[in-house]
Design an enzyme around this catalytic site. Sequence first.
Site, PDB file in Angstrom:
ATOM      1  N   GLU A 166       0.669  -1.399   0.007  1.00 19.10           N
ATOM      2  CA  GLU A 166      -0.145  -0.057   0.075  1.00 19.10           C
ATOM      3  C   GLU A 166       0.854   1.305   0.032  1.00 19.10           C
ATOM      4  O   GLU A 166       0.777   2.142   1.060  1.00 19.10           O
ATOM      5  CB  GLU A 166      -0.949  -0.175   1.212  1.00 19.10           C
ATOM      6  CG  GLU A 166      -1.953  -1.125   1.127  1.00 19.10           C
ATOM      7  CD  GLU A 166      -2.973  -1.048   2.046  1.00 19.10           C
ATOM      8  OE1 GLU A 166      -2.900  -0.138   3.208  1.00 19.10           O
ATOM      9  OE2 GLU A 166      -4.028  -1.906   2.324  1.00 19.10           O
ATOM     10  N   GLU A 352      -5.296  -8.600   0.359  1.00 17.24           N
ATOM     11  CA  GLU A 352      -6.169  -8.165   1.480  1.00 17.24           C
ATOM     12  C   GLU A 352      -7.292  -7.807   1.164  1.00 17.24           C
ATOM     13  O   GLU A 352      -7.704  -7.136   0.137  1.00 17.24           O
ATOM     14  CB  GLU A 352      -5.341  -6.747   2.145  1.00 17.24           C
ATOM     15  CG  GLU A 352      -4.321  -7.184   2.788  1.00 17.24           C
ATOM     16  CD  GLU A 352      -3.863  -5.838   3.555  1.00 17.24           C
ATOM     17  OE1 GLU A 352      -4.608  -4.844   4.119  1.00 17.24           O
ATOM     18  OE2 GLU A 352      -2.486  -5.269   3.469  1.00 17.24           O
TER      19      GLU A 352
HETATM   20  O1  IFM Z   1      -4.432  -3.272   9.019  1.00 12.07           O
HETATM   21  C1  IFM Z   1      -4.138  -2.670   7.667  1.00 12.07           C
HETATM   22  C2  IFM Z   1      -3.171  -3.089   7.246  1.00 12.07           C
HETATM   23  O2  IFM Z   1      -2.175  -2.965   7.821  1.00 12.07           O
HETATM   24  C3  IFM Z   1      -2.978  -2.519   5.673  1.00 12.07           C
HETATM   25  N1  IFM Z   1      -4.185  -2.722   5.004  1.00 12.07           N
HETATM   26  C4  IFM Z   1      -5.446  -2.401   5.771  1.00 12.07           C
HETATM   27  C5  IFM Z   1      -5.535  -3.061   6.895  1.00 12.07           C
HETATM   28  C6  IFM Z   1      -6.965  -2.608   7.673  1.00 12.07           C
HETATM   29  O3  IFM Z   1      -7.013  -1.172   7.989  1.00 12.07           O
END
Ligand code: IFM
Length: 449
Positions: A166, A352
Amino acid sequence: MTFLRFPEGFVWGAITAAYQIEGAWNEDGKGPSIWDTFVRQPGRIERGETADVAVDHYHRWLEDLALMQELGLKAYCFSISWPRILPQGIGQVNLTGLDFYDRLVDSLLAKNITPHVMLYHWDLPQALQDRGGWGERFIIDAYSEYARIVAQRLGDRIPFWVTHNEPMVISLAGNFLGEHAPGLQDPLVALRVAHHLLVAHGQAIQVLRLELPKTAKIGIILNITPTYPANDTEEDRQAARRYDGVANRLFLDPLFRGEYPADMIEMFGPIFPEIQPGDLQTIRAPLDFVGLNYYMRAVMRNDPEVMILQASQVYPSESEYSQMWEIYPPGMYDMLTRIQADYHPKEVYITENGVCVTDGVDFDERVRDERRIRYLRDHLAQVQRAIQVGVPLKGYFHWTLMDNFEWAFGYRMRFGLIYVDFTTQKRIVKDSGRWYAQVIRNNGFDPKA
Ligand code: IFM
């Protein structure tokens, strides 16, 4: 609808991040990261919580591995803590830090769980931030050197490598909104950080290609926010387009096309970062896969009051919401088909996807998190739909394996398939964990069941 079956060999996994789970913040030679500093600044984290201990994964990793096996995970994606390997960010290597990941990798392989590794999930060594961190160009070489050290030690056993997780959040939340470490609120720095992250990614790929076996696959993880206009008007469509530029195209275009979006260069005008000769070529290093994180969409309306972006987000009242975001499963399909149509990645992973809803332990030690099961079912149905129309989707990683430290929210937000009592560190597989285990066993699910 009938049983939703996934392709043979589909990779079912879960993902975590070092700072959010490991704890042991100053043990065995680890240096401080920007998050260790940030959590100690008053007012940064809810209730003043820190991840000094987190869920103590550094000491309980064997127990966590057994739980992964219980869920039947085919793959596990974790991040390496840069300051555990290089306490000062560069220079002296901390072999004890490397040993920790070495043991983890060997034990995963022994249990037939494929390790996927992320080199960077936000915990920059503080010593590098003291020199300007991602805002300065020296970081590009520092990061490549770190990548080389990790690849030399673990490269023979890890088949999937991710450079950053990210980059958009790193740049925006950490350097413009000030909500994440290092807590800066400077648009100029935030844009420079974004550019340096991308150049460092490209340069690290060159290093990794030299160090890793030919079969290793290398990619990056991007959080993508599909964007929609609030109203069917040209103004709102343009507002949505601008937000898409900042959140998505600013990263996708240089990575896949070797250029920044012209409308973004124009919008940011004089604060757009300096691009040195060769940078765009470096950023465009061919990717074996792209990891996409999907949590939410953005519904945007034109708003001249908002500086630069001139757009603001609208939250549809008819939607369902989690503790943090709107829940919008069709956005998963829209994101996947759009990325495929516009950027043609070779392979895609959902790296994710998950939800924080209030979970509680019932009298019989069960966590009945029906909303998470429904979330999973609805999103996986969209994933399957995207596969049906030809998106080369190879796997799904759930965020996250177990409850952990959710950055500025501290321990209030629970995203795990496994419940963790943060006082005793006791782990309990939630009903969603059992449901996911069944999906893995059957390589699919009945959406009606
Ligand atoms: O916890 C975070 C993660 O570190 C990065 N992506 C989003 C998740 C939820 O907020």
